[in-house]
Design a protein around this motif. Sequence first.
Motif, PDB file in Angstrom:
ATOM      1  N   UNK A 174      28.374  -8.206 -10.392  1.00  0.00           N
ATOM      2  CA  UNK A 174      27.021  -8.239  -9.599  1.00  0.00           C
ATOM      3  C   UNK A 174      27.121  -8.034  -8.187  1.00  0.00           C
ATOM      4  N   UNK A 175      28.456  -8.256  -7.737  1.00  0.00           N
ATOM      5  CA  UNK A 175      28.375  -7.572  -6.143  1.00  0.00           C
ATOM      6  C   UNK A 175      28.356  -6.275  -6.083  1.00  0.00           C
ATOM      7  N   UNK A 176      29.067  -5.498  -7.066  1.00  0.00           N
ATOM      8  CA  UNK A 176      28.965  -4.018  -6.998  1.00  0.00           C
ATOM      9  C   UNK A 176      27.577  -3.451  -7.371  1.00  0.00           C
ATOM     10  N   UNK A 177      26.897  -4.095  -7.992  1.00  0.00           N
ATOM     11  CA  UNK A 177      25.267  -3.737  -8.400  1.00  0.00           C
ATOM     12  C   UNK A 177      24.501  -3.961  -7.009  1.00  0.00           C
ATOM     13  N   UNK A 178      24.809  -5.328  -6.393  1.00  0.00           N
ATOM     14  CA  UNK A 178      24.119  -5.631  -5.326  1.00  0.00           C
ATOM     15  C   UNK A 178      24.355  -4.676  -4.077  1.00  0.00           C
ATOM     16  N   UNK A 179      25.734  -4.224  -4.024  1.00  0.00           N
ATOM     17  CA  UNK A 179      26.193  -3.267  -2.833  1.00  0.00           C
ATOM     18  C   UNK A 179      25.269  -1.891  -3.203  1.00  0.00           C
ATOM     19  N   UNK A 180      25.343  -1.291  -4.379  1.00  0.00           N
ATOM     20  CA  UNK A 180      24.712  -0.084  -4.694  1.00  0.00           C
ATOM     21  C   UNK A 180      23.240  -0.399  -4.683  1.00  0.00           C
ATOM     22  N   UNK A 181      22.497  -1.374  -4.822  1.00  0.00           N
ATOM     23  CA  UNK A 181      21.067  -1.613  -4.446  1.00  0.00           C
ATOM     24  C   UNK A 181      21.053  -1.613  -2.936  1.00  0.00           C
ATOM     25  N   UNK A 182      21.489  -2.131  -2.108  1.00  0.00           N
ATOM     26  CA  UNK A 182      21.521  -2.233  -0.701  1.00  0.00           C
ATOM     27  C   UNK A 182      21.900  -0.921  -0.242  1.00  0.00           C
ATOM     28  N   UNK A 183      22.679  -0.065  -0.871  1.00  0.00           N
ATOM     29  CA  UNK A 183      22.926   1.287  -0.340  1.00  0.00           C
ATOM     30  C   UNK A 183      21.772   2.201  -0.540  1.00  0.00           C
ATOM     31  N   UNK A 184      21.217   2.097  -1.817  1.00  0.00           N
ATOM     32  CA  UNK A 184      19.935   2.856  -2.090  1.00  0.00           C
ATOM     33  C   UNK A 184      18.836   2.420  -0.869  1.00  0.00           C
ATOM     34  N   UNK A 185      18.534   0.957  -0.945  1.00  0.00           N
ATOM     35  CA  UNK A 185      17.602   0.720  -0.125  1.00  0.00           C
ATOM     36  C   UNK A 185      17.815   1.153   1.322  1.00  0.00           C
TER      37      UNK A 185
END
Length: 475
Positions: free
Chosen positions: A88-99
């Motif tokens: 979940x943390x990796x998915x959140x980091x990826x989403x934040x990076x894309x954002x």
Amino acid sequence: MLARGETVHGRVDELPFSERAVPQAKGMQRIALTPIFADTAWWGFLALGRTDASRVWSEMELEALRTAAEVFGAAIYRAEAEAERERIQLKLQAAQKLESLGVLAGGIAHDFNNLLTSILGNANLARMDLPPDSPAEYPLQQIEATTQRAAELCRQMLAYAGKGRFVVRTQDLNHLIKDIIQLLRVSLSKKASIDLELAPGLLQVVADAAQVRQIMMNLVLNASEAIGDRPGRIRITTGMIRPDSACFDDAVCAPEQPAAEYVFLRVQDDGCGMTAAVRARIFEPFFTTKFTGRGLGLSATLGIVRGHQGALKLESEPGQGTTFTLLLPRATEQPAEPEVPAPTAPAWQGKGNILVVDDEANVRHVAGRALETLGFTVTAAQDGREAVELFAANPAGFTAVLMDLTMPRLNGLEAFAQMRQIHPSVRVVLMSGYDAQASTASVTARGLAGFLSKPFELAKLREQMRALDDLPPQL
């Protein structure tokens, strides 16, 4: 099935035949076992085995076995929970990076569109003043063409940021595919062939047709590149699904509030496939596994999907090809008939005073000059607050207002709301190189007279100002 804390013990040859093989292969004569539970989920068994057929397990030994099973279960549960937390943390980091990349891309595109508006507008005006045989005609045409290519890159950046301007209406997905299939076929590698498997009937979605076509083009070109120089097939499939609770768990991009039904477009190839490392980066701007990049293709695709409240799924393994699945909420309305814009006579001239509002001086200047060539007089304001003050001083003195959407102090929508309180039938045309709120549907819903996407040519400005003549007169 044993419950938590239960044990079973005795001779191995008394076990069911299917369960004897492993302990007998180990030479065991007697066995004691208890289940392992990771939280509430059964995980397996913990067993003690002896080669001595006369061995009898004591209650202390059985209690130790149960305790060990509890310890194992707790450790397994913690390990699985930690793995899930990391996922979940990796998915959140990826989403934040894309954002973060999206915010950056949107801001750059907005600023560049303001610059391009000045360049394109001045080139248009310069060409109008030239004699037909002027040697400056060709260089000015090249400036206009290059500006339009730069504007297309800005549109892709805005699409990646999820802030592209959508002209949304009910579309039939199968019809959109048939419209573009010939272009797709001529754009592919000669080694790749396309198979269409389109579901029968109407597959209605509320979408921007141009943006959905761009997604198709990006996905099919990606499939063609994956096939490369060897023969291969690309399968394009459509259909409808009702998603369950796990449908979007592995999606690259998923809606916050899932719809009841979705129309899907699946693009599947038998190309080289992707490693996990490539899958993790494939949607980054300008990322490529080739020597030279293709720009913002898949990155823009992700932004378009987000803008349509859709979902995108990716399945790929090295040597096993790649499958992209686009899901868009199903619409209940029938597709609308395409609108045919009425031609605008190039010689049309307007009259009256236009209030031009933009915080960029070069945009105010070029828009003002362009309006003057169309027969209008111009009053300029540098932000929404100054515009409201000028309008309040003489509401009847302005034929219309041409106003930027994103400005300091008061933005375009805020200024429009205040002008409407002063004069309810004020005609305001918004212009922007940035915000998705200024879609056609939003313009109509808010009572605005129109919208111009930056950068715009003189012909587009003339067409928009000409359309004001068809509106009811201001009271």
